[in-house]
Design a protein around this motif. Structure first.
Motif, short mmCIF file in Angstrom:
data_model
loop_
_atom_site.label_atom_id
_atom_site.label_comp_id
_atom_site.label_asym_id
_atom_site.label_seq_id
_atom_site.Cartn_x
_atom_site.Cartn_y
_atom_site.Cartn_z
N LEU A 153 0.57 -6.48 -7.03
CA LEU A 153 1.89 -6.95 -6.62
C LEU A 153 2.44 -8.01 -7.56
CD1 LEU A 153 1.99 -7.28 -2.71
CD2 LEU A 153 3.01 -5.54 -4.17
N GLU A 154 1.52 -8.86 -8.05
CA GLU A 154 1.93 -9.93 -8.94
C GLU A 154 2.68 -9.40 -10.15
OE1 GLU A 154 -1.45 -13.06 -8.39
OE2 GLU A 154 -1.08 -12.78 -10.53
N ILE B 140 6.81 -13.97 -0.99
CA ILE B 140 7.30 -15.29 -1.42
C ILE B 140 6.15 -16.22 -1.84
CG2 ILE B 140 8.49 -17.41 -0.66
CD1 ILE B 140 10.52 -15.32 -1.28
N PRO B 141 5.06 -16.27 -1.06
CA PRO B 141 3.94 -17.12 -1.49
C PRO B 141 3.40 -16.71 -2.87
CG PRO B 141 3.64 -16.47 0.80
CD PRO B 141 4.79 -15.66 0.26
N LEU B 142 3.37 -15.40 -3.11
CA LEU B 142 2.93 -14.86 -4.39
C LEU B 142 3.90 -15.26 -5.50
CD1 LEU B 142 0.57 -13.03 -5.04
CD2 LEU B 142 2.10 -11.08 -4.79
N GLU C 98 6.70 2.28 -4.02
CA GLU C 98 5.64 3.01 -3.30
C GLU C 98 5.30 2.41 -1.93
OE1 GLU C 98 3.57 2.34 -6.72
OE2 GLU C 98 5.11 3.68 -7.52
N LEU C 99 5.28 1.09 -1.86
CA LEU C 99 4.87 0.45 -0.60
C LEU C 99 5.97 0.47 0.45
CD1 LEU C 99 3.02 -2.71 -2.00
CD2 LEU C 99 1.99 -0.60 -1.12
N GLY C 100 7.19 0.73 0.02
CA GLY C 100 8.31 0.66 0.96
C GLY C 100 8.77 -0.77 1.13
N LEU C 101 9.21 -1.08 2.34
CA LEU C 101 9.78 -2.41 2.58
C LEU C 101 8.70 -3.48 2.63
CD1 LEU C 101 12.49 -3.83 3.21
CD2 LEU C 101 11.98 -3.48 5.63
N GLN D 246 -10.01 -6.32 -0.96
CA GLN D 246 -8.87 -5.41 -1.04
C GLN D 246 -7.57 -6.18 -1.19
OE1 GLN D 246 -8.31 -2.98 2.38
NE2 GLN D 246 -6.50 -2.00 1.53
N SER D 247 -7.44 -7.26 -0.41
CA SER D 247 -6.19 -8.00 -0.48
C SER D 247 -6.06 -8.68 -1.84
CB SER D 247 -6.08 -9.00 0.66
OG SER D 247 -6.90 -10.10 0.42
N LEU D 248 -7.20 -9.01 -2.46
CA LEU D 248 -7.13 -9.63 -3.78
C LEU D 248 -6.62 -8.65 -4.84
CD1 LEU D 248 -10.35 -11.84 -3.97
CD2 LEU D 248 -7.97 -12.60 -3.81
N SER D 249 -7.13 -7.42 -4.79
CA SER D 249 -6.67 -6.47 -5.81
C SER D 249 -5.22 -6.06 -5.54
CB SER D 249 -7.58 -5.24 -5.86
OG SER D 249 -7.83 -4.75 -4.57
N GLU D 250 -4.87 -5.98 -4.27
CA GLU D 250 -3.49 -5.69 -3.92
C GLU D 250 -2.58 -6.79 -4.48
OE1 GLU D 250 -2.24 -4.14 0.25
OE2 GLU D 250 -1.88 -6.28 0.24
#
Ligand code: C2E
Ligand code: MG
Ligand code: MG
Ligand code: MG
Length: 283
Positions: A27-28, A78-80, A68-71, A19-23
């Motif tokens: 985000l990227e 930053i790492p991304l 959509e995600l908000g804050l 899930q975190s990978l697709s997120e």
């Protein structure tokens, strides 16, 4: 290790990772648009003199208001931004915006506060960092000494020799330099000694339990002693109560920063903070 199971098994055994990978991929792409869409903004957190508790600086901290995600907080993007290269554009936006904010505060008569800006690894190693810092200062009518750049120890360790050269270039502009999250990296004392910086920012993980842990108190005392012996100033971050503030003051910290004094504030709230502080000092 997930990798050992083969790529096909990743989803099966690690749903949360999947899930975190697709997120991440989503985000990227959105990161690239975010700057154009004006979705980034800065908060400012006061840094105060340990002795007088007067504000001496503000640290700019970036936030992303995602539609959509908000804050979204910087630890998340930053790492991304670093891994995709978006950090170069985001970083110059932060620098420009922080310098303009300080210009506004100067116009309101706050002549002494400094602006601190965080630099990431990629940014430090950008070939034109010196020029963009100079340009941002010039556009805002500021001097090098009005700006402080915070760089983490781990960033410097990625390319120690090149980092020193970059720091020297920045220092020659008159900009103040500090080592952020001090004590959490793996620098040798010999390397720390060579860094052309003005201050250390003691990581908040050491400050948190200073009141209850003898060991953490010793670590803080040792860090203050090291900074002193190297002729550097020391800032404590993450100060959350008056006891911590008193202990750090007693140890000889020069500056304090944390929720006890103020949370990171929106620009207008930071301006109010400065104004109220000036009034109370004059009263
Ligand atoms: P940092 O530079 O070490 O900033 C301190 C972090 O601690 C901030 O989190 C701040 O909100 C939080 N903090 C301050 N006082 C307290 C306190 O008393 N208690 C606790 N628990 N936390 C406190 P934030 O804003 O989420 O930023 C996290 C990190 O993201 C920063 O750590 C910095 O490394 C990075 N960052 C933030 N803005 C930028 C930026 O513009 N550029 C780059 N490259 N990195 C940034
Ligand atoms: Mg910082
Ligand atoms: Mg820090
Ligand atoms: Mg940090």
């Amino acid at each position: 290790e997930a990798r050992d199971l083969g790529p096909g098994n990743l989803r099966m055994f690690h749903p949360s990772l999947q899930q975190s990978l697709s997120e991440r991929i989503g985000l990227e792409n959105e990161l690239k648009e975010a700057l154009v869409n004006g979705e980034f903004f800065l908060h400012y957190q006061p840094q105060v003199c340990a002795v007088t508790e007067r504000v001496l600086g503000m640290e700019a901290l970036v936030r992303w208001q995602h539609p959509e995600l908000g804050l979204v907080m910087p630890d998340k993007f930053i790492p991304l931004a670093e891994s995709t290269g978006a950090i170069a554009a985001i970083g110059s936006w932060v620098l420009e915006t922080a310098c303009k904010q300080l210009q506004d505060w100067r116009a309101l008569g706050f002549g002494d506060v400094r602006m601190a800006v965080n630099l990431s690894a990629q940014q430090l190693l950008l070939s034109d960092l010196g020029e963009s810092v100079q340009a941002a200062l010039k556009r805002a009518g500021l001097m090098g000494a009005d700006l402080e750049l915070e760089i983490t120890e781990s960033v410097l360790m990625q390319d120690p020799q090149r980092s020193i050269e970059k720091l020297e270039e920045l220092r020659s502009l008159g900009v103040r330099l500090s080592i952020d999250d001090f004590g959490t990296g793996y620098s040798s004392l010999g390397y720390l000694k060579m860094l052309p910086v003005h201050s250390f920012k003691l990581d908040r993980s050491f400050v948190r339990d200073i009141g209850t842990s003898e060991k953490d108190l010793e670590i803080c005392a040792t860090a203050v002693g090291l900074a002193r012996n190297l002729g550097l100033e020391i800032v404590a971050e993450g100060v959350e109560d008056s006891e911590q503030a008193a202990q750090l003051r007693q140890l000889g910290c020069n500056f304090l920063q944390g929720y006890y004094f103020a949370r990171p504030l929106a620009a207008y709230a930071a301006t109010n903070y400065l104004m109220e502080e000036r009034e109370s000092a004059a009263a």
